[in-house]
Enzyme design. Structure first.
Site, PDB file in Angstrom:
ATOM      1  N   GLU A  78       0.842  -1.203   0.000  1.00 12.54           N
ATOM      2  CA  GLU A  78       0.000   0.000   0.000  1.00 12.54           C
ATOM      3  C   GLU A  78       0.874   1.249   0.000  1.00 12.54           C
ATOM      4  OE1 GLU A  78      -2.693   1.295  -0.373  1.00 12.54           O
ATOM      5  OE2 GLU A  78      -4.315   0.584   0.888  1.00 12.54           O
ATOM      6  N   ASP A 100      -3.808   5.667   6.156  1.00 12.62           N
ATOM      7  CA  ASP A 100      -4.371   6.956   6.585  1.00 12.62           C
ATOM      8  C   ASP A 100      -5.417   6.681   7.674  1.00 12.62           C
ATOM      9  OD1 ASP A 100      -5.475   9.533   6.709  1.00 12.62           O
ATOM     10  OD2 ASP A 100      -5.131   9.916   4.601  1.00 12.62           O
TER      11      ASP A 100
HETATM   12  C1  PRP Z   1      -5.908   5.643  -0.907  1.00 11.87           C
HETATM   13  C2  PRP Z   1      -4.542   5.006  -0.746  1.00 11.87           C
HETATM   14  C3  PRP Z   1      -4.795   3.836   0.166  1.00 11.87           C
HETATM   15  C4  PRP Z   1      -5.946   4.321   1.020  1.00 11.87           C
HETATM   16  C5  PRP Z   1      -5.443   4.704   2.389  1.00 11.87           C
HETATM   17  O1  PRP Z   1      -6.643   4.930  -1.874  1.00 11.87           O
HETATM   18  O2  PRP Z   1      -4.022   4.614  -1.992  1.00 11.87           O
HETATM   19  O3  PRP Z   1      -5.202   2.705  -0.554  1.00 11.87           O
HETATM   20  O4  PRP Z   1      -6.509   5.468   0.359  1.00 11.87           O
HETATM   21  O5  PRP Z   1      -6.420   5.390   3.108  1.00 11.87           O
HETATM   22  P1  PRP Z   1      -7.195   4.827   4.382  1.00 11.87           P
HETATM   23  O6  PRP Z   1      -6.157   4.290   5.337  1.00 11.87           O
HETATM   24  O7  PRP Z   1      -7.895   6.050   4.888  1.00 11.87           O
HETATM   25  O8  PRP Z   1      -8.152   3.768   3.922  1.00 11.87           O
HETATM   26  P2  PRP Z   1      -7.982   5.504  -2.564  1.00 11.87           P
HETATM   27  O9  PRP Z   1      -9.179   4.945  -1.885  1.00 11.87           O
HETATM   28  O10 PRP Z   1      -7.886   6.999  -2.669  1.00 11.87           O
HETATM   29  O11 PRP Z   1      -7.878   4.855  -4.013  1.00 11.87           O
HETATM   30  P3  PRP Z   1      -6.613   4.896  -5.014  1.00 11.87           P
HETATM   31  O12 PRP Z   1      -5.639   3.864  -4.511  1.00 11.87           O
HETATM   32  O13 PRP Z   1      -7.193   4.526  -6.335  1.00 11.87           O
HETATM   33  O14 PRP Z   1      -6.022   6.286  -5.001  1.00 11.87           O
END
Ligand code: PRP
Length: 183
Positions: free
Chosen positions: A98, A102
């Site tokens: 990952e 967040d």
């Molecule tokens: C983002 C990032 C992680 C996730 C982390 O993905 O790439 O996968 O959020 O955040 P969290 O801990 O709050 O869940 P996103 O859902 O934006 O999709 P993407 O990977 O297509 O950018």
């Protein structure tokens, strides 16, 4: 520096150093295991491509795509599974790759998703851990570095699908996304 970026968080060299360290650590820990790297699309794509080339032991790769941010700057809390791995997963030591930890919603969802898949183990590797954004009980086994507050973009990380191509990671100027939330 791109004008929408307020401050650089990690330069290309700093990212390369973190990736090299993680690659060494993973190669050592999984030397006698059956490593399957699972990249979490789309944000992890750049990190994944670099990390797999820093791993010096045999491994296989696959991808899963989940999303929860839409075009906004905060997690919707609802994870949408867009693409699953191909499997079979029995006997593999799965390492989820990952870009960022967040709120922790995605990593928690993925751990549950792979819980009963027959894998020998399921662990997580994240480049960035925004510790202030999630409960202390949520963590990854492999962490590149801690992330500062602010909305981070670049090296795969996006805002509304933009900025993923930047070769470094920076904090996006709030003016860019204020008033543009679509969650
Ligand atoms: C983002 C990032 C992680 C996730 C982390 O993905 O790439 O996968 O959020 O955040 P969290 O801990 O709050 O869940 P996103 O859902 O934006 O999709 P993407 O990977 O297509 O950018």
């Amino acid at each position: 520096m791109f004008s929408d970026i307020q401050q650089t968080v990690l330069t290309q060299q700093q990212i390369a150093d973190l990736v090299a360290r993680l690659g060494e650590q993973i190669s050592r820990d999984y030397a006698h295991k059956n490593l399957l790297l699972v990249g979490v699309l789309r944000g992890a794509v750049v990190f994944f491509a670099d990390l797999m080339r820093a791993i010096t032991i045999p491994c296989r790769i696959d991808f899963i795509e989940v999303s929860s941010y839409g075009d906004g700057t905060s997690s919707s809390g609802t994870i949408t599974l867009r693409k699953d791995v191909k499997g079979p997963l029995a006997g593999f030591d799965i390492l989820l790759v990952e870009d960022m930890l967040d709120s922790g919603n995605t990593i928690s969802y993925l751990r549950r998703h792979f819980q009963d898949c027959g894998a020998a183990s399921v662990k997580c590797c994240v480049l960035l851990d925004k510790q202030s954004a999630h409960a202390p009980g949520i963590s990854a086994e492999y962490v590149g570095t801690c992330a500062p507050d602010g909305f981070l973009v670049g090296y795969g990380l996006d805002f509304a699908q933009n900025y993923r191509h930047l070769p470094y990671i920076g904090i996006l100027r709030p003016q860019v996304y204020q008033g543009q939330e679509h969650t």
